[in-house]
Write a protein that holds these residues in place. Structure first.
Motif, PDB file in Angstrom:
ATOM      1  N   ASP A   7       0.871  -1.172   0.000  1.00  0.00           N
ATOM      2  CA  ASP A   7       0.000   0.000   0.000  1.00  0.00           C
ATOM      3  C   ASP A   7       0.909   1.224   0.000  1.00  0.00           C
ATOM      4  O   ASP A   7       1.580   1.516   0.997  1.00  0.00           O
ATOM      5  CB  ASP A   7      -0.896  -0.010   1.250  1.00  0.00           C
ATOM      6  CG  ASP A   7      -1.935   1.102   1.237  1.00  0.00           C
ATOM      7  OD1 ASP A   7      -1.673   2.159   0.615  1.00  0.00           O
ATOM      8  OD2 ASP A   7      -3.015   0.923   1.845  1.00  0.00           O
ATOM      9  N   GLU A   8       0.957   1.924  -1.116  1.00  0.00           N
ATOM     10  CA  GLU A   8       1.876   3.055  -1.264  1.00  0.00           C
ATOM     11  C   GLU A   8       1.479   4.232  -0.384  1.00  0.00           C
ATOM     12  O   GLU A   8       2.311   5.089  -0.069  1.00  0.00           O
ATOM     13  CB  GLU A   8       1.933   3.500  -2.729  1.00  0.00           C
ATOM     14  CG  GLU A   8       2.653   2.532  -3.647  1.00  0.00           C
ATOM     15  CD  GLU A   8       4.131   2.428  -3.322  1.00  0.00           C
ATOM     16  OE1 GLU A   8       4.737   3.461  -2.964  1.00  0.00           O
ATOM     17  OE2 GLU A   8       4.697   1.317  -3.408  1.00  0.00           O
ATOM     18  N   ARG A   9       0.214   4.279   0.027  1.00  0.00           N
ATOM     19  CA  ARG A   9      -0.245   5.402   0.857  1.00  0.00           C
ATOM     20  C   ARG A   9       0.280   5.279   2.289  1.00  0.00           C
ATOM     21  O   ARG A   9       0.560   6.271   2.941  1.00  0.00           O
ATOM     22  CB  ARG A   9      -1.771   5.457   0.838  1.00  0.00           C
ATOM     23  CG  ARG A   9      -2.334   5.714  -0.566  1.00  0.00           C
ATOM     24  CD  ARG A   9      -3.784   5.308  -0.684  1.00  0.00           C
ATOM     25  NE  ARG A   9      -3.980   3.876  -0.438  1.00  0.00           N
ATOM     26  CZ  ARG A   9      -5.122   3.234  -0.669  1.00  0.00           C
ATOM     27  NH1 ARG A   9      -6.157   3.888  -1.172  1.00  0.00           N
ATOM     28  NH2 ARG A   9      -5.224   1.943  -0.425  1.00  0.00           N
ATOM     29  N   SER A  10       0.404   4.034   2.744  1.00  0.00           N
ATOM     30  CA  SER A  10       0.900   3.822   4.114  1.00  0.00           C
ATOM     31  C   SER A  10       2.316   3.244   4.141  1.00  0.00           C
ATOM     32  O   SER A  10       2.970   3.230   5.176  1.00  0.00           O
ATOM     33  CB  SER A  10      -0.034   2.863   4.853  1.00  0.00           C
ATOM     34  OG  SER A  10      -0.001   1.571   4.256  1.00  0.00           O
ATOM     35  N   GLY A  11       2.762   2.765   2.975  1.00  0.00           N
ATOM     36  CA  GLY A  11       4.082   2.143   2.902  1.00  0.00           C
ATOM     37  C   GLY A  11       4.118   0.738   3.477  1.00  0.00           C
ATOM     38  O   GLY A  11       5.207   0.179   3.665  1.00  0.00           O
ATOM     39  N   GLN A  12       2.958   0.164   3.755  1.00  0.00           N
ATOM     40  CA  GLN A  12       2.885  -1.141   4.397  1.00  0.00           C
ATOM     41  C   GLN A  12       2.816  -2.275   3.366  1.00  0.00           C
ATOM     42  O   GLN A  12       2.167  -2.151   2.324  1.00  0.00           O
ATOM     43  CB  GLN A  12       1.645  -1.218   5.291  1.00  0.00           C
ATOM     44  CG  GLN A  12       1.661  -0.247   6.457  1.00  0.00           C
ATOM     45  CD  GLN A  12       2.776  -0.563   7.444  1.00  0.00           C
ATOM     46  OE1 GLN A  12       2.953  -1.700   7.859  1.00  0.00           O
ATOM     47  NE2 GLN A  12       3.533   0.471   7.817  1.00  0.00           N
TER      48      GLN A  12
END
Length: 379
Positions: free
Chosen positions: A301-306
């Motif tokens: 998830d690029e928005r959270s980096g997870q």
């Protein structure tokens, strides 16, 4: 098939008793088109038609009494049923129409008014949802606008708003490759892999890219992490075997107990086929070499980096070649062996070529894994 047959045999009167008014109407109308004098069908049609209409009209009345702004989608459905039902009846003969006391009703104005009110409600609700600014609201707005467009193909700026809703609601996904195997990949291996066609697994709210578009903020990235590359040694195995076949090889005379040639009833010598076994000796050479490329498909998830999910992946390509040399009577050979002796000697593929050849299978597996995990990319 049996259930379909049973359903088709259910009478119009039975449909009426079960409260399936529209099915009763269709059934009775079908009979009356061929036999307009059937009294029972006329009675069933009249009763079912009146009951069905009253049910829809009562529902419309109650909806309007509620005073809620979101009722008109259902109102439109009820008016559409009234119009469709009336069209079924209007196709019958005048004789039948008179007998059921049919009086046509023009619902067109109420139908159009209801569509306008439904469209107005959904459009206004969609605009409000677009202002929320989140993806789920944008997707819901698109659905509302699609209903507007279904009512009226041309309605204000509905097309522009649908494009806006799509732009705000779509998730962008980038597919990338990382080689962590400490083995040099063949030239063009990554380029060939990036030719993977992900467009056919694009769904309404998912857009896949294999090359970064700097104008897009990606919501998810999928990395194919190549962690291990193994190429087997070149293996050569030689086996020897023989193949035999019984063939007809002339004839021989049939002798009696005294050693004389037997005669048939016409006085001719009796002969029978003579068989012999032919043999061919085969030396078969088998060449085998394989490459395995393995690793993982990682969803970020690029928005959270997870890292949200990781799946193992592996692709194998096997070079398996056979050829043979035969000595003896070639007619004894089986079809498969005949093909082998026509094979020319060829060299083993290089390690890099064999690794490259894992590409197609790897692309297929990548697509299958991404396709089965689309749901996590929609969040």
């Amino acid at each position: 098939m049996l259930s379909l047959l049973i359903t088709s045999c259910v009478s119009s009167s039975k449909r009426l008793q079960q409260g399936e008014y529209d099915k009763a109407i269709v059934k009775a109308a079908k009979v009356l088109q061929k036999k307009p004098t059937k009294t029972n069908e006329v009675k069933t049609l009249k009763k079912a038609y009146n009951l069905a209409n009253n049910k829809d009209l009562e529902a419309i009345k109650l909806l309007k009494l509620s005073g809620q702004p979101d009722i008109y989608e259902k109102v439109v459905i009820h008016y559409r049923r009234l119009i469709n039902r009336q069209e079924v009846i209007e196709r019958l003969s005048d004789e039948v129409l008179v007998r059921i006391g049919f009086v046509p009703v023009d619902y067109s104005q109420e139908f159009i008014t209801s569509k306008n009110k439904a469209a107005k409600f959904f459009y206004a609700h969609a605009i409000k949802l677009l202002e929320e600014g989140d993806k789920q609201s944008a997707r819901q707005a698109w659905d509302e606008l699609a209903k507007v467009k279904n009512y009226f193909p041309v309605y204000q700026d509905v097309d522009d708003k649908m494009n806006e809703a799509y732009s705000k609601g779509v998730n962008h996904v980038i597919f990338m490759i990382a080689n962590e195997s400490r083995t040099v990949l063949p030239e063009d291996f990554e380029d060939e892999l990036l030719k993977i066609s992900l467009k056919n697994i694009n769904k309404q709210w998912l857009n896949f890219d294999t090359y970064v578009d700097k104008n897009i903020n990606y919501d998810y990235s999928i990395y194919l992490n190549i962690k291990h590359i193994e190429v087997s040694p070149e293996r050569v195995k030689e086996i020897q075997y023989e193949e035999s076949k019984e063939i007809e090889d002339g004839f021989e005379y049939v002798l009696d107990k005294n050693g004389n040639v037997k005669k048939d009833e016409d006085g001719n010598d009796i002969k029978v086929p003579r068989y012999s076994i032919i043999t061919c000796y085969v030396t078969e050479t088998r060449l085998n070499k394989r490459a395995i490329v393995s690793g993982s498909l990682d969803f970020y998830d690029e928005r959270s980096g997870q890292l949200v999910k990781t799946m193992p992946i592996a692709s194998e390509f096997v070079f398996d070649y056979r050829l043979a040399i035969a000595n003896g009577n070639l007619d004894a050979l089986k079809k498969k062996t005949r093909r082998l002796i026509k094979h020319e000697p060829i060299p083993f593929p290089t390690d890099l070529q064999l690794i490259f050849d894992t590409n197609e299978n790897l692309k297929s597996k990548v697509k299958r894994i991404i396709n089965s995990n689309r749901a996590i990319l929609l969040n």
